[in-house]
Design a protein around this motif. Structure first.
Motif, PDB file in Angstrom:
ATOM      1  N   GLU A 111       0.834  -1.204   0.000  1.00  0.00           N
ATOM      2  CA  GLU A 111       0.000   0.000   0.000  1.00  0.00           C
ATOM      3  C   GLU A 111       0.867   1.252   0.000  1.00  0.00           C
ATOM      4  O   GLU A 111       0.548   2.244  -0.662  1.00  0.00           O
ATOM      5  CB  GLU A 111      -0.915  -0.005   1.227  1.00  0.00           C
ATOM      6  CG  GLU A 111      -2.067  -0.982   1.143  1.00  0.00           C
ATOM      7  CD  GLU A 111      -3.023  -0.639   0.010  1.00  0.00           C
ATOM      8  OE1 GLU A 111      -3.195   0.567  -0.275  1.00  0.00           O
ATOM      9  OE2 GLU A 111      -3.580  -1.563  -0.595  1.00  0.00           O
ATOM     10  N   GLU A 112       1.963   1.206   0.749  1.00  0.00           N
ATOM     11  CA  GLU A 112       2.868   2.356   0.801  1.00  0.00           C
ATOM     12  C   GLU A 112       3.469   2.634  -0.569  1.00  0.00           C
ATOM     13  O   GLU A 112       3.555   3.784  -1.008  1.00  0.00           O
ATOM     14  CB  GLU A 112       3.980   2.082   1.814  1.00  0.00           C
ATOM     15  CG  GLU A 112       4.957   3.235   1.983  1.00  0.00           C
ATOM     16  CD  GLU A 112       6.008   2.954   3.040  1.00  0.00           C
ATOM     17  OE1 GLU A 112       6.872   3.821   3.261  1.00  0.00           O
ATOM     18  OE2 GLU A 112       5.961   1.859   3.643  1.00  0.00           O
ATOM     19  N   GLU A 115       0.849   4.162  -2.973  1.00  0.00           N
ATOM     20  CA  GLU A 115       0.609   5.585  -2.725  1.00  0.00           C
ATOM     21  C   GLU A 115       1.762   6.420  -3.259  1.00  0.00           C
ATOM     22  O   GLU A 115       1.549   7.469  -3.886  1.00  0.00           O
ATOM     23  CB  GLU A 115       0.435   5.843  -1.231  1.00  0.00           C
ATOM     24  CG  GLU A 115       0.162   7.298  -0.905  1.00  0.00           C
ATOM     25  CD  GLU A 115      -0.203   7.521   0.551  1.00  0.00           C
ATOM     26  OE1 GLU A 115      -0.341   8.694   0.940  1.00  0.00           O
ATOM     27  OE2 GLU A 115      -0.352   6.534   1.284  1.00  0.00           O
ATOM     28  N   ARG A 208       0.064  11.580   5.384  1.00  0.00           N
ATOM     29  CA  ARG A 208      -0.287  10.278   4.804  1.00  0.00           C
ATOM     30  C   ARG A 208       0.921   9.365   4.634  1.00  0.00           C
ATOM     31  O   ARG A 208       0.768   8.160   4.452  1.00  0.00           O
ATOM     32  CB  ARG A 208      -0.947  10.464   3.427  1.00  0.00           C
ATOM     33  CG  ARG A 208      -2.312  11.102   3.458  1.00  0.00           C
ATOM     34  CD  ARG A 208      -3.000  10.934   2.115  1.00  0.00           C
ATOM     35  NE  ARG A 208      -2.194  11.436   1.023  1.00  0.00           N
ATOM     36  CZ  ARG A 208      -2.302  12.668   0.523  1.00  0.00           C
ATOM     37  NH1 ARG A 208      -3.175  13.516   1.049  1.00  0.00           N
ATOM     38  NH2 ARG A 208      -1.535  13.058  -0.490  1.00  0.00           N
ATOM     39  N   LYS A 210       3.677   6.850   4.955  1.00  0.00           N
ATOM     40  CA  LYS A 210       3.844   5.701   5.843  1.00  0.00           C
ATOM     41  C   LYS A 210       5.241   5.719   6.462  1.00  0.00           C
ATOM     42  O   LYS A 210       6.227   6.008   5.800  1.00  0.00           O
ATOM     43  CB  LYS A 210       3.657   4.395   5.062  1.00  0.00           C
ATOM     44  CG  LYS A 210       2.322   4.294   4.339  1.00  0.00           C
ATOM     45  CD  LYS A 210       1.160   4.219   5.324  1.00  0.00           C
ATOM     46  CE  LYS A 210      -0.147   3.850   4.620  1.00  0.00           C
ATOM     47  NZ  LYS A 210      -0.541   4.786   3.571  1.00  0.00           N
ATOM     48  N   THR A 212       6.633   7.698   8.595  1.00  0.00           N
ATOM     49  CA  THR A 212       7.259   8.950   9.003  1.00  0.00           C
ATOM     50  C   THR A 212       7.262   9.083  10.521  1.00  0.00           C
ATOM     51  O   THR A 212       6.311   8.696  11.199  1.00  0.00           O
ATOM     52  CB  THR A 212       6.537  10.159   8.380  1.00  0.00           C
ATOM     53  OG1 THR A 212       7.193  11.359   8.801  1.00  0.00           O
ATOM     54  CG2 THR A 212       5.088  10.220   8.836  1.00  0.00           C
ATOM     55  N   ARG A 247      -4.306  12.185  10.106  1.00  0.00           N
ATOM     56  CA  ARG A 247      -3.249  11.160  10.093  1.00  0.00           C
ATOM     57  C   ARG A 247      -3.814   9.814  10.484  1.00  0.00           C
ATOM     58  O   ARG A 247      -3.495   8.788   9.856  1.00  0.00           O
ATOM     59  CB  ARG A 247      -2.125  11.573  11.052  1.00  0.00           C
ATOM     60  CG  ARG A 247      -1.090  10.490  11.304  1.00  0.00           C
ATOM     61  CD  ARG A 247       0.046  11.000  12.140  1.00  0.00           C
ATOM     62  NE  ARG A 247       1.149  11.495  11.311  1.00  0.00           N
ATOM     63  CZ  ARG A 247       2.225  12.087  11.794  1.00  0.00           C
ATOM     64  NH1 ARG A 247       2.353  12.303  13.104  1.00  0.00           N
ATOM     65  NH2 ARG A 247       3.191  12.475  10.972  1.00  0.00           N
ATOM     66  N   ARG A 248      -4.686   9.753  11.495  1.00  0.00           N
ATOM     67  CA  ARG A 248      -5.263   8.476  11.921  1.00  0.00           C
ATOM     68  C   ARG A 248      -6.164   7.915  10.835  1.00  0.00           C
ATOM     69  O   ARG A 248      -6.185   6.702  10.590  1.00  0.00           O
ATOM     70  CB  ARG A 248      -6.024   8.662  13.236  1.00  0.00           C
ATOM     71  CG  ARG A 248      -5.118   8.886  14.444  1.00  0.00           C
ATOM     72  CD  ARG A 248      -5.912   8.798  15.729  1.00  0.00           C
ATOM     73  NE  ARG A 248      -6.820   9.926  15.898  1.00  0.00           N
ATOM     74  CZ  ARG A 248      -6.478  11.095  16.437  1.00  0.00           C
ATOM     75  NH1 ARG A 248      -5.226  11.288  16.875  1.00  0.00           N
ATOM     76  NH2 ARG A 248      -7.353  12.071  16.561  1.00  0.00           N
ATOM     77  N   GLN A 249      -6.953   8.784  10.180  1.00  0.00           N
ATOM     78  CA  GLN A 249      -7.819   8.324   9.093  1.00  0.00           C
ATOM     79  C   GLN A 249      -7.009   7.752   7.942  1.00  0.00           C
ATOM     80  O   GLN A 249      -7.415   6.802   7.289  1.00  0.00           O
ATOM     81  CB  GLN A 249      -8.681   9.482   8.584  1.00  0.00           C
ATOM     82  CG  GLN A 249      -9.764   9.950   9.534  1.00  0.00           C
ATOM     83  CD  GLN A 249     -10.952   8.996   9.561  1.00  0.00           C
ATOM     84  OE1 GLN A 249     -11.182   8.238   8.623  1.00  0.00           O
ATOM     85  NE2 GLN A 249     -11.694   9.030  10.650  1.00  0.00           N
ATOM     86  N   SER A 250      -5.837   8.321   7.699  1.00  0.00           N
ATOM     87  CA  SER A 250      -5.011   7.911   6.565  1.00  0.00           C
ATOM     88  C   SER A 250      -4.400   6.534   6.752  1.00  0.00           C
ATOM     89  O   SER A 250      -4.084   5.863   5.767  1.00  0.00           O
ATOM     90  CB  SER A 250      -3.885   8.932   6.333  1.00  0.00           C
ATOM     91  OG  SER A 250      -4.421  10.206   6.020  1.00  0.00           O
ATOM     92  N   VAL A 251      -4.234   6.106   7.994  1.00  0.00           N
ATOM     93  CA  VAL A 251      -3.606   4.795   8.230  1.00  0.00           C
ATOM     94  C   VAL A 251      -4.627   3.688   8.413  1.00  0.00           C
ATOM     95  O   VAL A 251      -4.269   2.513   8.555  1.00  0.00           O
ATOM     96  CB  VAL A 251      -2.678   4.841   9.464  1.00  0.00           C
ATOM     97  CG1 VAL A 251      -1.579   5.864   9.265  1.00  0.00           C
ATOM     98  CG2 VAL A 251      -3.471   5.150  10.742  1.00  0.00           C
ATOM     99  N   PRO A 253      -7.206   0.819   7.442  1.00  0.00           N
ATOM    100  CA  PRO A 253      -7.244  -0.080   6.282  1.00  0.00           C
ATOM    101  C   PRO A 253      -8.447   0.216   5.395  1.00  0.00           C
ATOM    102  O   PRO A 253      -9.437   0.730   5.834  1.00  0.00           O
ATOM    103  CB  PRO A 253      -7.330  -1.474   6.908  1.00  0.00           C
ATOM    104  CG  PRO A 253      -7.910  -1.240   8.281  1.00  0.00           C
ATOM    105  CD  PRO A 253      -7.425   0.120   8.709  1.00  0.00           C
TER     106      PRO A 253
END
Length: 253
Positions: A111-112, A115, A208, A210, A212, A247-251, A253
């Protein structure tokens, strides 16, 4: 990213690379008509009606891009809708080559990686459009457009600097502050609004990313914002989430 076949497909931006034959395809939207030849692509708006047809079977490569993503890289991208761009050689050729190879590798990507590749594609698309001579002359005189393009390049290279303001941009680009503001009257945003939007889009990409380890405060400062509290309020107003929530929404699944 897969090749599509058919007469009509919906997306904010479509890049139609005609692969199967040398017939040209017809496209019309917003009062513009164009015959896209083999080895070209067209940008369109998905929310507006359009006409699209061809005489022979064609392979169509479709790429969907959010307006905000492209707008963060190109001023007023709507002005290029309904225009044909040559995808032979140079940066445009690299963009199309990369687009063609992705379907073969997509399933094996994390996924990383997906993106990261997607962001690179949007960057290549923006560079492809910028490399077209019409970028300087569409919508205004060539002299004003050349000045505006110079300002845009300066800002994109320096928007991390907190001291970036109309005075600095005008001085470094060899124009007056008054003329700088006149240039931006031809666009839908002021200079300050455009710089702010560029910074917000860069922050979103950072949040977003991954893996970081940068804190929100570190991201805030490295993107040119000088006050974390003000930045957080502005980010939520623009995006609908606080930086932490985004940030939480972006990680998820």
């Amino acid at each position: 990213m897969v090749p599509r076949r058919g007469r009509r497909r919906r997306a904010w931006c479509r890049h139609r690379h005609h692969l199967a034959c040398n017939e040209q395809v017809y496209f019309a939207q917003s009062g513009r008509e164009v015959y896209c030849k083999h080895g070209g692509y067209i940008i369109e708006r998905s929310h507006e009606p359009y006409e699209f047809s061809y005489n022979e079977r064609a392979d169509l490569w479709v790429m969907k891009v959010e307006a905000s993503a492209l707008g963060g890289r190109i001023r007023a991208p709507d002005r290029f809708c309904g225009m044909q761009f040559n995808a032979h050689g140079g940066i445009s050729g690299l963009f199309v080559d990369m687009l063609h190879h992705i379907p073969q590798r997509f399933e094996a990507m994390s996924e990383e990686a997906r993106e990261a590749v997607g962001l690179q594609l949007v960057d290549l698309l923006a560079l492809s459009i910028h490399s077209d001579d019409r970028t300087l002359t569409s919508g205004t005189s060539s002299v004003r457009a050349a000045h505006l393009s110079r300002v845009e390049h300066f800002v994109r290279a320096n928007f991390h600097r907190r001291e970036l303001d109309p005075d600095l941009a005008a001085r470094c680009c060899g124009i007056s502050v008054r003329y700088l503001h006149e240039l931006f009257r031809d666009t839908e945003r002021t200079f300050g609004q455009w710089v702010r939007d560029l910074r917000i889009e860069a922050v979103k990409a950072d949040l977003r990313a991954k893996g970081t380890k940068l804190s929100i405060a570190e991201i805030c400062f490295r993107r040119g914002f000088g006050d974390v509290a003000h930045f957080s309020r502005l980010f939520k107003q623009q995006v609908g989430y606080s930086p932490g929530e985004y940030r939480r929404q972006s990680v998820l699944p």
